[in-house]
Design an enzyme around this catalytic site. Structure first.
Site, PDB file in Angstrom:
ATOM      1  N   HIS A 307      82.295  40.629  17.356  1.00  0.00           N
ATOM      2  CA  HIS A 307      82.120  39.175  17.412  1.00  0.00           C
ATOM      3  C   HIS A 307      80.851  38.867  18.181  1.00  0.00           C
ATOM      4  O   HIS A 307      80.527  39.560  19.136  1.00  0.00           O
ATOM      5  CB  HIS A 307      83.330  38.526  18.106  1.00  0.00           C
ATOM      6  CG  HIS A 307      83.426  37.071  17.809  1.00  0.00           C
ATOM      7  ND1 HIS A 307      82.723  36.128  18.515  1.00  0.00           N
ATOM      8  CD2 HIS A 307      84.112  36.405  16.849  1.00  0.00           C
ATOM      9  CE1 HIS A 307      82.994  34.940  18.000  1.00  0.00           C
ATOM     10  NE2 HIS A 307      83.826  35.081  16.990  1.00  0.00           N
ATOM     11  N   ASP A 364      90.029  37.646  12.395  1.00  0.00           N
ATOM     12  CA  ASP A 364      90.249  37.942  10.980  1.00  0.00           C
ATOM     13  C   ASP A 364      90.952  39.266  10.728  1.00  0.00           C
ATOM     14  O   ASP A 364      91.330  39.561   9.603  1.00  0.00           O
ATOM     15  CB  ASP A 364      88.897  37.955  10.233  1.00  0.00           C
ATOM     16  CG  ASP A 364      88.379  36.554  10.019  1.00  0.00           C
ATOM     17  OD1 ASP A 364      89.208  35.652   9.875  1.00  0.00           O
ATOM     18  OD2 ASP A 364      87.159  36.369  10.015  1.00  0.00           O
TER      19      ASP A 364
HETATM   20  N1  CMC Z   1      81.395  47.786  12.414  1.00  0.00           N
HETATM   21  C1  CMC Z   1      80.457  48.674  12.795  1.00  0.00           C
HETATM   22  N2  CMC Z   1      79.418  48.369  13.598  1.00  0.00           N
HETATM   23  C2  CMC Z   1      79.326  47.114  14.029  1.00  0.00           C
HETATM   24  C3  CMC Z   1      80.267  46.138  13.680  1.00  0.00           C
HETATM   25  C4  CMC Z   1      81.333  46.512  12.843  1.00  0.00           C
HETATM   26  N3  CMC Z   1      82.259  45.621  12.481  1.00  0.00           N
HETATM   27  N4  CMC Z   1      79.937  44.959  14.253  1.00  0.00           N
HETATM   28  C5  CMC Z   1      78.803  45.180  14.940  1.00  0.00           C
HETATM   29  N5  CMC Z   1      78.437  46.489  14.818  1.00  0.00           N
HETATM   30  C6  CMC Z   1      77.282  47.146  15.463  1.00  0.00           C
HETATM   31  C7  CMC Z   1      76.000  46.778  14.753  1.00  0.00           C
HETATM   32  O1  CMC Z   1      75.667  47.711  13.752  1.00  0.00           O
HETATM   33  C8  CMC Z   1      75.017  46.764  15.889  1.00  0.00           C
HETATM   34  O2  CMC Z   1      74.655  48.095  16.165  1.00  0.00           O
HETATM   35  P1  CMC Z   1      73.167  48.426  16.738  1.00  0.00           P
HETATM   36  O3  CMC Z   1      73.057  47.736  18.058  1.00  0.00           O
HETATM   37  O4  CMC Z   1      73.156  49.914  16.840  1.00  0.00           O
HETATM   38  O5  CMC Z   1      72.189  47.882  15.730  1.00  0.00           O
HETATM   39  C9  CMC Z   1      75.833  46.266  17.083  1.00  0.00           C
HETATM   40  O6  CMC Z   1      77.190  46.597  16.773  1.00  0.00           O
HETATM   41  C10 CMC Z   1      75.725  44.784  17.316  1.00  0.00           C
HETATM   42  O7  CMC Z   1      76.029  44.127  16.085  1.00  0.00           O
HETATM   43  P2  CMC Z   1      75.291  42.823  15.591  1.00  0.00           P
HETATM   44  O8  CMC Z   1      75.528  42.681  14.128  1.00  0.00           O
HETATM   45  O9  CMC Z   1      73.865  42.821  16.069  1.00  0.00           O
HETATM   46  O10 CMC Z   1      76.056  41.754  16.450  1.00  0.00           O
HETATM   47  P3  CMC Z   1      76.318  40.286  16.013  1.00  0.00           P
HETATM   48  O11 CMC Z   1      76.707  39.551  17.219  1.00  0.00           O
HETATM   49  O12 CMC Z   1      75.146  39.762  15.268  1.00  0.00           O
HETATM   50  O13 CMC Z   1      77.509  40.490  14.965  1.00  0.00           O
HETATM   51  C11 CMC Z   1      79.389  40.165  13.646  1.00  0.00           C
HETATM   52  C12 CMC Z   1      78.712  39.877  14.984  1.00  0.00           C
HETATM   53  C13 CMC Z   1      80.741  39.465  13.618  1.00  0.00           C
HETATM   54  C14 CMC Z   1      78.503  39.621  12.498  1.00  0.00           C
HETATM   55  C15 CMC Z   1      79.573  41.706  13.467  1.00  0.00           C
HETATM   56  O14 CMC Z   1      80.341  42.224  14.531  1.00  0.00           O
HETATM   57  C16 CMC Z   1      80.207  42.080  12.126  1.00  0.00           C
HETATM   58  O15 CMC Z   1      79.497  42.207  11.133  1.00  0.00           O
HETATM   59  N6  CMC Z   1      81.565  42.256  12.080  1.00  0.00           N
HETATM   60  C17 CMC Z   1      82.265  42.494  10.829  1.00  0.00           C
HETATM   61  C18 CMC Z   1      82.488  41.173  10.083  1.00  0.00           C
HETATM   62  C19 CMC Z   1      83.554  40.318  10.730  1.00  0.00           C
HETATM   63  O16 CMC Z   1      84.641  40.794  11.075  1.00  0.00           O
HETATM   64  N7  CMC Z   1      83.261  39.011  10.862  1.00  0.00           N
HETATM   65  C20 CMC Z   1      84.228  38.035  11.385  1.00  0.00           C
HETATM   66  C21 CMC Z   1      83.819  37.494  12.708  1.00  0.00           C
HETATM   67  S1  CMC Z   1      85.170  36.584  13.481  1.00  0.00           S
HETATM   68  C22 CMC Z   1      85.387  35.192  12.498  1.00  0.00           C
HETATM   69  C23 CMC Z   1      84.348  34.190  12.775  1.00  0.00           C
HETATM   70  O17 CMC Z   1      84.442  33.486  13.787  1.00  0.00           O
HETATM   71  O18 CMC Z   1      83.412  34.095  11.968  1.00  0.00           O
END
Ligand code: CMC
Length: 428
Positions: A307, A364
């Site tokens: 998240h 989710d």
């Molecule tokens: N599985 C594997 N690696 C992950 C995941 C995951 N679900 N989420 C983040 N990472 C890794 C990502 O690859 C990155 O690694 P690095 O620093 O080596 O590049 C690091 O963790 C940080 O991730 P980010 O994408 O830069 O962080 P963010 O804050 O932009 O992402 C997120 C948040 C929700 C988009 C992401 O965690 C994700 O894609 N999760 C899966 C989709 C999901 O479950 N979304 C629902 C969110 S809750 C409902 C809502 O409120 O929308």
């Protein structure tokens, strides 16, 4: 000026005030930075940028706190109803009995939709995703209620539009599902409460009346409350930015629905169930998928994990996990997908990659499992998220309008070609 930071740029010192919120969160106010220095700030994905001040929702991602108008999500989810939380978000206070009755009655008179909506619905291919149908039906409200487009809307007109969208949304959501199934639509029954009415429109068939079940209605109320608002997330920021152009409430919320649809946001609940099904079909090989999620060269991510804001746990996920156990037990559903999800969660939480990156199950991860047990197919999960988020979008749109916030218009750093001469097409 009490607290400030000083920016030193090309020999000039500029004081930037610190803005402190009611929970002592601090932000540097950079609103004068461009006029004083010619600089802009760059923050892709707005990871460090506050877009507004708001009195609606407080969350602390490190401590796992979520409160609406000061009330904790734990208390609201266990003691309140969805319509009561909607009132709280939109009007700022918990309603008394009379206020809640009035509010529910105002919504009730708007549940029926114009018969012409059926013609719009008929135009869609039967396998259209309900999220696409929903967003276009919400925008179509402007055609039926053109007065809502007036940017100088009176408070009364705004209140009518709010009641109307709250009233019609469940009807549209249920009809989008009926369309996909090729089943006849069911009209609202205003004798029923808000959630029971929706469930009936979803699941009743002409051959089989829907039997109300308090386990299902209570679970639905809880799930909707848990999704009701989450401050400046992707879809809510979209609603506010569209509304900042003085667009009316219907297209603003329709834009929010489209933003929510993406798998990184609300679309994750559908993606979680699809991922769990894929792992099941692959012989429950959890380790393989953990490995894939950690592999930088593999686009696969563990859906329902991670998240932007929560870095220790998502308080909504804790409540939902408990609710999933409870609902499945009460309904006598034995879904192996719940066991698989729990195993996957345990393995991921012990894995150094997920520990280091502070990746926890989000709202989710378990919500799809409950929706499945309640009878909803995966393509309706994100519609249910949108249904829950509706009062949040409404309250954020209303707050933004009442505060007369300026047009949302970020800047950029241009990295393209410098000025060059046009070359005639024959000489290229
Ligand atoms: N599985 C594997 N690696 C992950 C995941 C995951 N679900 N989420 C983040 N990472 C890794 C990502 O690859 C990155 O690694 P690095 O620093 O080596 O590049 C690091 O963790 C940080 O991730 P980010 O994408 O830069 O962080 P963010 O804050 O932009 O992402 C997120 C948040 C929700 C988009 C992401 O965690 C994700 O894609 N999760 C899966 C989709 C999901 O479950 N979304 C629902 C969110 S809750 C409902 C809502 O409120 O929308």
């Amino acid at each position: 000026m009490s607290k400030k930071v000083t920016l030193n740029y090309e020999g000039k010192e500029i004081d930037l005030p610190i803005i402190t919120g009611s929970e002592n969160e601090n932000a540097i106010d950079i609103s004068k930075i461009r006029s004083e220095t010619g600089l802009i700030t760059l923050d892709k994905g707005y990871k460090n940028t506050g877009s507004t001040t708001s009195k609606i929702t407080y969350l602390d991602g490190e401590k796992g706190i979520l409160r609406h108008r000061g009330y904790s999500i734990e208390e609201l989810a266990s003691k309140s109803t969805f319509t009561e939380v909607s009132y709280l978000l939109i009007y700022g206070e918990l309603p008394n009995i009379k206020q809640l009755e009035d509010f529910e009655n105002r919504i009730r008179v708007h549940t029926l939709v114009h018969e012409d909506f059926k013609i719009i619905l008929e135009g869609y291919p039967s396998k259209a995703h309900p999220m696409g149908i929903l967003s276009s039906l919400i925008t179509s409200l402007t055609a039926f209620y053109p007065e809502s487009l007036d940017p100088s809307r009176s408070k009364n007109l705004v209140d009518i539009s709010i009641a109307r969208i709250l009233g019609k949304f469940p009807t549209f959501a249920a009809w989008s599902y009926k369309k996909r199934n090729g089943h006849p639509i069911i009209y609202p029954d205003n004798k029923l409460d808000y959630c029971s009415n929706f469930l009936r429109m979803m699941f009743e068939l002409p051959s089989e009346p829907f039997k109300q079940n308090s386990v299902i209605t209570d679970a639905l109320n809880k799930l909707l409350i848990l999704h009701a608002d989450h401050e400046q997330n992707c879809s809510t920021s979209t609603v506010r930015i569209v509304g900042s152009a003085q667009s009316s409430i219907y297209p603003s919320i329709s834009a929010g629905i489209n933003a929510l649809w993406g798998p990184l946001h609300g679309g994750a609940n559908q993606a979680v169930i699809e991922m769990l099904d894929r792992i099941t079909k692959d012989g429950n090989n959890i380790d393989k998928y953990i490995k894939k999620a950690k592999d930088k060269n593999d686009p696969f991510r563990l859906m329902g994990f991670g998240h932007r804001v929560y870095k220790n746990f998502d308080p909504r996920a804790k409540i939902i996990k408990k609710a999933a156990d409870n609902v499945l037990e009460k309904l006598g559903v034995n879904d192996p997908v719940l066991d698989l999800a729990k195993k996957l969660e345990k393995i991921a939480l012990e894995d150094q990659y997920f520990v280091d990156k502070k990746l926890y199950p989000n709202v989710d991860f378990y919500s799809g499992i409950i929706y499945k047990a309640l009878g909803f197919p995966p393509e309706m999960f994100t519609v249910m998220f949108a249904f829950g988020r509706l009062p949040g979008w409404i309250s954020q749109w209303k707050e933004m309008r009442e505060n007369k916030e300026p047009l949302g218009r970020p800047r950029q750093i241009y990295t393209g070609e410098n000025a060059r001469k046009y070359i005639d097409i024959t000489k290229r």
